[in-house]
Design an enzyme around this catalytic site. Structure first.
Site, PDB file in Angstrom:
ATOM      1  N   LYS A  71      24.289  48.707  18.465  1.00 18.26           N
ATOM      2  CA  LYS A  71      24.530  49.905  17.642  1.00 18.26           C
ATOM      3  C   LYS A  71      24.486  49.561  16.145  1.00 18.26           C
ATOM      4  CE  LYS A  71      28.571  50.756  19.441  1.00 18.26           C
ATOM      5  NZ  LYS A  71      28.644  49.595  20.364  1.00 18.26           N
ATOM      6  N   ARG A  97      34.690  57.621  20.100  1.00 19.73           N
ATOM      7  CA  ARG A  97      34.739  56.648  21.184  1.00 19.73           C
ATOM      8  C   ARG A  97      35.470  57.195  22.401  1.00 19.73           C
ATOM      9  NH1 ARG A  97      33.732  51.683  18.428  1.00 19.73           N
ATOM     10  NH2 ARG A  97      33.783  49.827  19.686  1.00 19.73           N
ATOM     11  N   ARG A 100      26.931  36.626  18.807  1.00 27.60           N
ATOM     12  CA  ARG A 100      26.917  37.449  17.580  1.00 27.60           C
ATOM     13  C   ARG A 100      27.591  36.716  16.422  1.00 27.60           C
ATOM     14  NH1 ARG A 100      28.875  43.594  17.648  1.00 27.60           N
ATOM     15  NH2 ARG A 100      30.812  42.786  18.545  1.00 27.60           N
ATOM     16  N   ARG A 122      33.406  37.023  15.420  1.00 28.17           N
ATOM     17  CA  ARG A 122      34.561  37.915  15.542  1.00 28.17           C
ATOM     18  C   ARG A 122      35.532  37.425  16.608  1.00 28.17           C
ATOM     19  NH1 ARG A 122      32.003  43.899  15.827  1.00 28.17           N
ATOM     20  NH2 ARG A 122      33.718  44.068  17.311  1.00 28.17           N
ATOM     21  N   ARG A 180      36.781  45.032  26.805  1.00 24.57           N
ATOM     22  CA  ARG A 180      36.136  46.088  26.006  1.00 24.57           C
ATOM     23  C   ARG A 180      35.111  46.858  26.839  1.00 24.57           C
ATOM     24  NH1 ARG A 180      34.119  42.339  21.733  1.00 24.57           N
ATOM     25  NH2 ARG A 180      33.101  44.089  20.701  1.00 24.57           N
TER      26      ARG A 180
HETATM   27  P1  ADP Z   1      31.471  46.876  18.877  1.00 22.31           P
HETATM   28  O1  ADP Z   1      30.497  46.569  17.768  1.00 22.31           O
HETATM   29  O2  ADP Z   1      31.715  45.694  19.725  1.00 22.31           O
HETATM   30  O3  ADP Z   1      31.118  48.093  19.648  1.00 22.31           O
HETATM   31  P2  ADP Z   1      33.251  47.893  16.829  1.00 22.31           P
HETATM   32  O4  ADP Z   1      32.996  47.039  15.656  1.00 22.31           O
HETATM   33  O5  ADP Z   1      32.633  49.240  16.855  1.00 22.31           O
HETATM   34  O6  ADP Z   1      32.871  47.109  18.163  1.00 22.31           O
HETATM   35  O7  ADP Z   1      34.812  48.055  17.054  1.00 22.31           O
HETATM   36  C1  ADP Z   1      35.681  46.946  17.059  1.00 22.31           C
HETATM   37  C2  ADP Z   1      37.077  47.427  17.390  1.00 22.31           C
HETATM   38  O8  ADP Z   1      37.513  48.360  16.382  1.00 22.31           O
HETATM   39  C3  ADP Z   1      37.212  48.184  18.703  1.00 22.31           C
HETATM   40  O9  ADP Z   1      37.377  47.321  19.822  1.00 22.31           O
HETATM   41  C4  ADP Z   1      38.465  49.038  18.434  1.00 22.31           C
HETATM   42  O10 ADP Z   1      39.643  48.260  18.533  1.00 22.31           O
HETATM   43  C5  ADP Z   1      38.278  49.407  16.964  1.00 22.31           C
HETATM   44  N1  ADP Z   1      37.528  50.677  16.824  1.00 22.31           N
HETATM   45  C6  ADP Z   1      36.323  50.870  16.249  1.00 22.31           C
HETATM   46  N2  ADP Z   1      35.957  52.156  16.299  1.00 22.31           N
HETATM   47  C7  ADP Z   1      36.972  52.819  16.935  1.00 22.31           C
HETATM   48  C8  ADP Z   1      37.195  54.175  17.308  1.00 22.31           C
HETATM   49  N3  ADP Z   1      36.289  55.124  17.066  1.00 22.31           N
HETATM   50  N4  ADP Z   1      38.360  54.475  17.941  1.00 22.31           N
HETATM   51  C9  ADP Z   1      39.277  53.550  18.191  1.00 22.31           C
HETATM   52  N5  ADP Z   1      39.120  52.250  17.892  1.00 22.31           N
HETATM   53  C10 ADP Z   1      37.985  51.875  17.260  1.00 22.31           C
HETATM   54  P1  ADP Z   2      27.148  46.720  18.649  1.00 24.30           P
HETATM   55  O1  ADP Z   2      27.281  47.248  17.249  1.00 24.30           O
HETATM   56  O2  ADP Z   2      26.649  47.739  19.621  1.00 24.30           O
HETATM   57  O3  ADP Z   2      28.393  46.033  19.125  1.00 24.30           O
HETATM   58  P2  ADP Z   2      25.406  44.701  17.438  1.00 24.30           P
HETATM   59  O4  ADP Z   2      24.388  45.467  16.695  1.00 24.30           O
HETATM   60  O5  ADP Z   2      26.497  44.050  16.681  1.00 24.30           O
HETATM   61  O6  ADP Z   2      26.018  45.598  18.640  1.00 24.30           O
HETATM   62  O7  ADP Z   2      24.626  43.609  18.305  1.00 24.30           O
HETATM   63  C1  ADP Z   2      25.312  42.667  19.140  1.00 24.30           C
HETATM   64  C2  ADP Z   2      24.571  41.320  19.076  1.00 24.30           C
HETATM   65  O8  ADP Z   2      23.322  41.440  19.752  1.00 24.30           O
HETATM   66  C3  ADP Z   2      24.252  40.829  17.663  1.00 24.30           C
HETATM   67  O9  ADP Z   2      24.399  39.440  17.617  1.00 24.30           O
HETATM   68  C4  ADP Z   2      22.784  41.246  17.458  1.00 24.30           C
HETATM   69  O10 ADP Z   2      22.112  40.341  16.580  1.00 24.30           O
HETATM   70  C5  ADP Z   2      22.233  41.145  18.861  1.00 24.30           C
HETATM   71  N1  ADP Z   2      21.191  42.129  19.150  1.00 24.30           N
HETATM   72  C6  ADP Z   2      21.112  43.406  18.727  1.00 24.30           C
HETATM   73  N2  ADP Z   2      20.020  44.028  19.214  1.00 24.30           N
HETATM   74  C7  ADP Z   2      19.393  43.096  20.000  1.00 24.30           C
HETATM   75  C8  ADP Z   2      18.189  43.103  20.790  1.00 24.30           C
HETATM   76  N3  ADP Z   2      17.415  44.203  20.888  1.00 24.30           N
HETATM   77  N4  ADP Z   2      17.878  41.971  21.449  1.00 24.30           N
HETATM   78  C9  ADP Z   2      18.641  40.877  21.364  1.00 24.30           C
HETATM   79  N5  ADP Z   2      19.778  40.794  20.630  1.00 24.30           N
HETATM   80  C10 ADP Z   2      20.152  41.887  19.958  1.00 24.30           C
END
Ligand code: ADP
Ligand code: ADP
Length: 218
Positions: free
Chosen positions: A13, A88, A128, A161, A172
């Protein structure tokens, strides 16, 4: 355009949000990034969020929604925005509708669902690395920076992270399945959902996403 990205942790994302937001010239609003910045700065909001984030649980809706309300009221969001990581759960989606109504904005146009299976998510999250200064996301194998642990974009130091450890990742994914996945049906019923295959190289996914958005509009 008012866009939302939905998908399990690690689906890509944040990665796609950056490219799509740049291409569309709209701000990318990532609740995870805002929470992490607050944790780093030691603000009250950061203190309120930290324990939930460390455990891989959702931060309470009240806290999250007020933060988003304030962000969406900023002038740069008036022309459109891309939400990454919010809403979410269904209550947050309902409150998002209310916020948009309150500030006189049109409703969400499109929700892009990034579809990837759990095994791929674990591989993506465990490799990541995130830039401390610009939040750009890299991957040790799939998208490595030129110099290990240094961001190509701004030379910032990369870090792993705390919540990207296997046990927390699994939790998660459970939270996603229970609380976030119902959003797919919620937005599909409105005809606002695009499901997108998010496997394969980053550039291919971006291309698929931009094409799907273009088709949706026309
Ligand atoms: P990921 O990239 O792995 O999807 P995020 O960076 O979006 O994770 O979120 C990291 C953490 O921040 C989540 O596990 C949660 O604890 C908190 N968080 C982020 N967005 C939300 C939301 N919309 N509602 C509640 N908690 C959130
Ligand atoms: P989210 O925000 O959904 O948690 P991220 O954008 O942070 O996901 O991506 C999670 C990890 O996967 C990062 O290390 C990123 O570089 C990697 N990644 C993202 N898109 C791809 C893809 N299409 N193929 C392989 N790795 C990817």
């Amino acid at each position: 355009m008012r866009l939302v990205l939905v998908g399990p942790p690690g689906a890509g994302k944040g990665t796609q949000a950056q490219f799509i937001a740049e291409q569309r010239a709209i701000p990318k609003i990532s609740t995870g990034d805002i929470f992490r910045a607050n944790v780093t700065q030691g603000t009250e909001l950061g203190l309120a969020a930290k324990a939930y984030m460390d455990a891989g649980d959702l931060v309470p809706d009240q806290v999250t929604v007020e933060m988003v309300r304030a962000r969406l009221a900023e002038p740069d969001a008036a022309k459109g925005f891309l939400l990454d990581g919010f809403p979410r759960n269904v209550p947050q989606a309902v409150m998002l509708d209310e916020i948009l109504r309150d500030i006189g904005s049109d409703p969400i146009d499109v929700v892009l669902e990034l579809v990837v299976d759990d095994d791929e998510v674990v591989l993506r999250l465990s490799g990541r690395r995130t830039c401390r200064t610009c939040n750009h996301v890299w991957h040790v194998d799939y998208d490595p920076p030129t110099i290990e642990d240094i961001c190509d974009r701004d030379g910032g130091a990369l870090y792993q992270r705390d919540d990207d450890r296997e046990a927390t990742i699994r939790h998660r994914l459970d939270v996603y399945a229970e609380q976030t996945a119902p959003l797919v049906g919620f937005y599909a019923r409105r005809g606002a959902l695009i499901g997108l295959d998010a496997t394969g190289p980053v550039d291919d996914v971006t291309e698929r996403a931009l094409e799907a958005l273009h088709r949706f509009r026309t």
